[in-house]
Design a protein around this motif. Structure first.
Motif, PDB file in Angstrom:
ATOM      1  N   GLY A 164       0.789  -1.238   0.000  1.00  0.00           N
ATOM      2  CA  GLY A 164       0.000   0.000   0.000  1.00  0.00           C
ATOM      3  C   GLY A 164       0.816   1.279   0.000  1.00  0.00           C
ATOM      4  N   GLY A 165       2.041   1.242  -0.562  1.00  0.00           N
ATOM      5  CA  GLY A 165       2.828   2.478  -0.650  1.00  0.00           C
ATOM      6  C   GLY A 165       3.427   2.918   0.672  1.00  0.00           C
ATOM      7  N   VAL A 166       3.474   2.013   1.634  1.00  0.00           N
ATOM      8  CA  VAL A 166       3.980   2.341   2.969  1.00  0.00           C
ATOM      9  C   VAL A 166       5.345   1.681   3.175  1.00  0.00           C
ATOM     10  CG1 VAL A 166       3.575   1.964   5.444  1.00  0.00           C
ATOM     11  CG2 VAL A 166       1.672   2.651   3.954  1.00  0.00           C
ATOM     12  N   THR A 167       6.253   2.406   3.802  1.00  0.00           N
ATOM     13  CA  THR A 167       7.587   1.871   4.122  1.00  0.00           C
ATOM     14  C   THR A 167       7.837   2.017   5.615  1.00  0.00           C
ATOM     15  OG1 THR A 167       8.494   2.389   1.941  1.00  0.00           O
ATOM     16  CG2 THR A 167      10.074   2.202   3.740  1.00  0.00           C
ATOM     17  N   LEU A 168       8.307   0.945   6.241  1.00  0.00           N
ATOM     18  CA  LEU A 168       8.627   1.001   7.670  1.00  0.00           C
ATOM     19  C   LEU A 168      10.048   1.520   7.858  1.00  0.00           C
ATOM     20  CD1 LEU A 168       7.289  -2.492   8.857  1.00  0.00           C
ATOM     21  CD2 LEU A 168       6.097  -0.278   8.923  1.00  0.00           C
ATOM     22  N   VAL A 169      10.228   2.390   8.842  1.00  0.00           N
ATOM     23  CA  VAL A 169      11.546   2.893   9.207  1.00  0.00           C
ATOM     24  C   VAL A 169      11.919   2.212  10.519  1.00  0.00           C
ATOM     25  CG1 VAL A 169      12.892   4.942   9.804  1.00  0.00           C
ATOM     26  CG2 VAL A 169      11.069   5.097   8.071  1.00  0.00           C
ATOM     27  N   GLY A 170      12.917   1.338  10.489  1.00  0.00           N
ATOM     28  CA  GLY A 170      13.203   0.447  11.613  1.00  0.00           C
ATOM     29  C   GLY A 170      13.984   1.112  12.729  1.00  0.00           C
ATOM     30  N   LEU A 171      13.280   1.551  13.751  1.00  0.00           N
ATOM     31  CA  LEU A 171      13.932   2.246  14.859  1.00  0.00           C
ATOM     32  C   LEU A 171      14.130   1.351  16.071  1.00  0.00           C
ATOM     33  CD1 LEU A 171      11.977   5.645  14.754  1.00  0.00           C
ATOM     34  CD2 LEU A 171      14.136   5.050  13.633  1.00  0.00           C
ATOM     35  N   SER A 172      13.853   0.048  15.924  1.00  0.00           N
ATOM     36  CA  SER A 172      13.914  -0.784  17.135  1.00  0.00           C
ATOM     37  C   SER A 172      14.931  -1.913  17.010  1.00  0.00           C
ATOM     38  CB  SER A 172      12.529  -1.314  17.488  1.00  0.00           C
ATOM     39  OG  SER A 172      11.820  -1.678  16.346  1.00  0.00           O
ATOM     40  N   GLU A 173      16.077  -1.598  16.423  1.00  0.00           N
ATOM     41  CA  GLU A 173      17.147  -2.583  16.278  1.00  0.00           C
ATOM     42  C   GLU A 173      18.098  -2.548  17.473  1.00  0.00           C
ATOM     43  OE1 GLU A 173      16.936  -4.596  13.558  1.00  0.00           O
ATOM     44  OE2 GLU A 173      15.144  -3.443  13.059  1.00  0.00           O
ATOM     45  N   GLY A 174      17.831  -1.692  18.437  1.00  0.00           N
ATOM     46  CA  GLY A 174      18.731  -1.521  19.582  1.00  0.00           C
ATOM     47  C   GLY A 174      18.538  -2.570  20.661  1.00  0.00           C
ATOM     48  N   PRO A 175      19.279  -2.434  21.771  1.00  0.00           N
ATOM     49  CA  PRO A 175      19.314  -3.485  22.794  1.00  0.00           C
ATOM     50  C   PRO A 175      17.974  -3.782  23.458  1.00  0.00           C
ATOM     51  CG  PRO A 175      20.588  -1.539  23.479  1.00  0.00           C
ATOM     52  CD  PRO A 175      20.236  -1.350  22.048  1.00  0.00           C
ATOM     53  N   THR A 176      17.031  -2.839  23.515  1.00  0.00           N
ATOM     54  CA  THR A 176      15.765  -3.145  24.180  1.00  0.00           C
ATOM     55  C   THR A 176      14.600  -3.251  23.199  1.00  0.00           C
ATOM     56  OG1 THR A 176      15.009  -0.887  24.685  1.00  0.00           O
ATOM     57  CG2 THR A 176      16.622  -1.846  26.184  1.00  0.00           C
ATOM     58  N   LEU A 177      14.922  -3.323  21.922  1.00  0.00           N
ATOM     59  CA  LEU A 177      13.915  -3.573  20.883  1.00  0.00           C
ATOM     60  C   LEU A 177      12.839  -2.501  20.779  1.00  0.00           C
ATOM     61  CD1 LEU A 177      13.214  -7.414  21.266  1.00  0.00           C
ATOM     62  CD2 LEU A 177      15.130  -6.284  20.137  1.00  0.00           C
ATOM     63  N   ALA A 178      13.161  -1.264  21.149  1.00  0.00           N
ATOM     64  CA  ALA A 178      12.186  -0.181  20.976  1.00  0.00           C
ATOM     65  C   ALA A 178      12.928   1.100  20.611  1.00  0.00           C
ATOM     66  CB  ALA A 178      11.366   0.018  22.247  1.00  0.00           C
ATOM     67  N   PHE A 179      12.198   2.052  20.049  1.00  0.00           N
ATOM     68  CA  PHE A 179      12.869   3.231  19.489  1.00  0.00           C
ATOM     69  C   PHE A 179      13.525   4.108  20.553  1.00  0.00           C
ATOM     70  CE2 PHE A 179      11.082   7.511  19.911  1.00  0.00           C
ATOM     71  CZ  PHE A 179       9.969   7.260  20.701  1.00  0.00           C
ATOM     72  N   LYS A 180      13.146   3.954  21.819  1.00  0.00           N
ATOM     73  CA  LYS A 180      13.772   4.749  22.879  1.00  0.00           C
ATOM     74  C   LYS A 180      15.294   4.579  22.877  1.00  0.00           C
ATOM     75  CE  LYS A 180       9.814   5.976  25.178  1.00  0.00           C
ATOM     76  NZ  LYS A 180       8.818   5.337  24.336  1.00  0.00           N
ATOM     77  N   ASP A 181      15.778   3.401  22.446  1.00  0.00           N
ATOM     78  CA  ASP A 181      17.227   3.184  22.391  1.00  0.00           C
ATOM     79  C   ASP A 181      17.926   4.203  21.487  1.00  0.00           C
ATOM     80  OD1 ASP A 181      17.289   0.881  24.041  1.00  0.00           O
ATOM     81  OD2 ASP A 181      16.815  -0.424  22.343  1.00  0.00           O
ATOM     82  N   MET A 182      17.248   4.638  20.424  1.00  0.00           N
ATOM     83  CA  MET A 182      17.890   5.550  19.466  1.00  0.00           C
ATOM     84  C   MET A 182      18.354   6.823  20.177  1.00  0.00           C
ATOM     85  SD  MET A 182      17.724   3.939  16.570  1.00  0.00           S
ATOM     86  CE  MET A 182      18.513   5.224  15.645  1.00  0.00           C
ATOM     87  N   ALA A 183      17.502   7.335  21.066  1.00  0.00           N
ATOM     88  CA  ALA A 183      17.849   8.565  21.775  1.00  0.00           C
ATOM     89  C   ALA A 183      18.654   8.285  23.033  1.00  0.00           C
ATOM     90  CB  ALA A 183      16.576   9.325  22.133  1.00  0.00           C
ATOM     91  N   MET A 184      18.263   7.237  23.772  1.00  0.00           N
ATOM     92  CA  MET A 184      18.906   6.993  25.065  1.00  0.00           C
ATOM     93  C   MET A 184      20.378   6.630  24.905  1.00  0.00           C
ATOM     94  SD  MET A 184      16.844   7.637  27.556  1.00  0.00           S
ATOM     95  CE  MET A 184      18.086   7.091  28.681  1.00  0.00           C
ATOM     96  N   GLN A 185      20.710   5.890  23.855  1.00  0.00           N
ATOM     97  CA  GLN A 185      22.115   5.507  23.697  1.00  0.00           C
ATOM     98  C   GLN A 185      23.000   6.734  23.489  1.00  0.00           C
ATOM     99  OE1 GLN A 185      23.819   2.735  24.186  1.00  0.00           O
ATOM    100  NE2 GLN A 185      22.015   1.552  24.776  1.00  0.00           N
ATOM    101  N   PHE A 186      22.492   7.703  22.716  1.00  0.00           N
ATOM    102  CA  PHE A 186      23.268   8.947  22.578  1.00  0.00           C
ATOM    103  C   PHE A 186      23.292   9.706  23.902  1.00  0.00           C
ATOM    104  CE2 PHE A 186      23.353  13.534  22.107  1.00  0.00           C
ATOM    105  CZ  PHE A 186      24.641  13.684  21.615  1.00  0.00           C
ATOM    106  N   LEU A 187      22.136   9.781  24.557  1.00  0.00           N
ATOM    107  CA  LEU A 187      22.069  10.556  25.804  1.00  0.00           C
ATOM    108  C   LEU A 187      23.033   9.987  26.850  1.00  0.00           C
ATOM    109  CD1 LEU A 187      20.728  12.924  27.223  1.00  0.00           C
ATOM    110  CD2 LEU A 187      19.001  11.334  28.094  1.00  0.00           C
ATOM    111  N   GLY A 188      23.170   8.667  26.903  1.00  0.00           N
ATOM    112  CA  GLY A 188      24.111   8.054  27.841  1.00  0.00           C
ATOM    113  C   GLY A 188      25.525   8.574  27.607  1.00  0.00           C
ATOM    114  N   GLN A 189      25.916   8.646  26.350  1.00  0.00           N
ATOM    115  CA  GLN A 189      27.248   9.169  26.005  1.00  0.00           C
ATOM    116  C   GLN A 189      27.366  10.642  26.379  1.00  0.00           C
ATOM    117  OE1 GLN A 189      29.746   7.377  24.659  1.00  0.00           O
ATOM    118  NE2 GLN A 189      28.556   5.490  24.405  1.00  0.00           N
TER     119      GLN A 189
END
Ligand SMILES: *Cc1c(COP(=O)(O)O)cnc(C)c1O
Length: 476
Positions: A97-122
């Motif tokens: 249906g013309g939709v593309t998923l953007v995979g933000l949950s490849e991180g250690p806890t399987l959810a997009f929060k990792d994308m921001a939290m991993q940088f914030l930790g640093q």
């Protein structure tokens, strides 16, 4: 680049200082004095960068007080293969249906929060070392947000985490994920009570200003500007990857739309920043679940937060929010970055409990590109089933809310990207309901279930918690 408050009562401060504070001193939220501009030429010049390289460029526009080589190292560490084993970090996957998923949950806890939290930790580790301060994060989790914080802060200098969770109320996987961590600075505390009891304990200790100051207590919650800034990166990334296959001459202002499963308005706010900075985004579509306060706002212009008692517990639990803490940053732009008008609106929230911007409703879409929609449990089940039938891909219930609402906003010739905010492995019940099978667990995570667990069981008792923290908090 300096940071100010939405309510006008804060001296301009550098980026790394905003990381350590929750609210601005006047009760508002910190925002950049102005958003950086990224020209089509500069954007095109970033096409060859890997994710960490792109993150260094984009975050570098905001974190101007962090030396560039230091920032590059942080981004390499945050987005390296140890945290994000998937090639490319954020994969794009077309579905039907013309939709593309953007995979933000490849991180250690399987959810997009990792994308921001991993940088914030640093970034936190850096900001603390530079200012000679320490931070003891005190939080409560019903499962998902706490684990992203623990995985981002484990082993970091100058930081400890005290994470309360309700005893016996988390899934076996959630327990294994958090309690199997072995770093000395991570303290899991299972409270004899429910999630609200955990939250009340956090409030009791954080509200005791003397105790809070003595032990440098703080949070890394969703209003942290470092998280918002780190999330801007993947909107740039998604646009670049969505336009890779186009002829060079057609790329420049080629527009995509993006749908975002939303709760606290943090993720989509980052999209609003990216669009304002120059990423060619046509529509930013907000997807809500049954707790659709924000869908109401974007359809009517009236914002009426609901109480916790009026918030439904749904099968997309991370979106069960009826008071979107980051909305203030968008409304600030909506009212022409006028702190007095903004503060007046928030006084209405404190008084009558709502504000009405319906007179300006046309601008929500015309000037800012916003659209919205609501998805229910039945929609989630039907969407998980339909996507699976058409493609073999299993989406999680939050992403399903996104796909459902996205389909209502697809326009011919405009790719529709949906941000995938979690992996289905975390939500086996609804997946079984939809497709009659288990979502399956990635192998390295299945192994977690067998590891020894480290957790302190505690009564619902503030005095006991105080003693526990006082004995283990990091000190300057
Ligand atoms: C946090 C979360 C959301 C909501 O994101 P906001 O930034 O709060 O709008 C959506 N889906 C999942 C899986 C989440 O963890």
């Amino acid at each position: 680049m300096k940071y100010i408050s939405t309510r006008g009562g804060m001296d301009p401060a550098p980026f790394s200082e905003t990381l350590l504070e929750g609210l601005a001193p006047d009760g508002g939220l910190t925002i950049p004095e102005r958003l950086p501009d990224v020209s089509a030429e500069i954007l095109e010049g970033w096409r060859g960068l890997d994710y960490a390289g792109l993150a260094t460029e984009v975050i570098g526009l905001f974190a101007t007080d962090i030396p560039r080589d230091e920032l590059a190292r942080m981004c390499r560490d945050a987005y390296g293969p140890e945290n994000f084993p998937t090639a490319g970090v954020v994969p794009l996957t077309p579905i039907d249906g013309g939709v593309t998923l953007v995979g933000l949950s490849e991180g250690p806890t399987l959810a997009f929060k990792d994308m921001a939290m991993q940088f914030l930790g640093q970034a936190l580790e850096y900001a603390l070392a530079r200012s000679g301060r320490v931070l003891n994060v005190l939080g409560a989790t019903s499962g998902d947000t706490g684990s992203a914080a623990e995985y981002a802060l484990r082993g970091k200098e100058g930081v400890a985490v005290f994470m309360l969770s309700p005893q016996g109320r988390m899934s076996a996987f959630q327990r294994a994920q958090m309690y199997s961590l072995t770093e000395d600075n991570i303290h899991n505390i299972a409270v004899a009570g429910v999630f609200d009891d955990c939250q009340n304990l956090v409030k009791a200790l954080s509200g005791d200003l003397a105790f809070k100051r003595a032990h440098s207590l703080g949070t890394v919650n969703s209003i942290n500007l470092g998280r918002i800034v780190a999330q801007v990166v993947y909107y740039f990334w998604a646009w670049l990857r969505a336009t890779d296959a186009l002829p060079v001459a057609d790329r420049g202002d080629f527009e995509v739309s993006v749908t975002v499963p939303s709760g606290n308005f943090g993720n989509i706010l980052s999209g609003h920043f990216a669009k304002s900075m120059g990423v060619p985004i046509r529509r930013l579509v907000l997807a809500a679940n049954e707790n659709n306060v924000l869908d109401d706002f974007f359809r009517t212009g009236a914002y009426r937060p609901r109480s916790a008692a009026d918030t439904h517990a749904t099968s997309s639990p991370s979106m069960d929010i009826s008071k979107a803490s980051n909305l203030e940053r968008f409304v600030y732009d909506l009212v022409g970055r006028d702190p007095e008008r903004l503060a007046a609106l928030w006084r209405e929230l404190d008084g009558p409990g709502f504000f009405d911007l319906s007179a300006e409703l046309p601008r929500f879409a015309e000037e800012f590109g916003f659209a919205s929609g609501t998805s229910t449990h039945a929609d989630r089940v039907a969407t998980i089933r339909a996507v699976h039938a058409a493609t073999g891909i299993v989406v999680d219930p939050h992403t399903a809310d996104g796909v459902k609402v996205a389909r209502e906003h697809v326009e011919p010739g405009v790719p529709m990207l949906v941000l995938e905010t979690a992996k289905p492995a975390k939500f086996p019940e609804i997946v079984r309901e939809a497709i009659g099978e288990d979502p399956g667990m990635p192998e390295h995570l299945a192994e977690l279930l067998g590891l020894p667990q480290h957790v302190t069981e505690m009564a619902d008792d503030a005095a006991e918690l105080r003693d526990f923290i006082a004995a283990r908090a990091v000190t300057p």
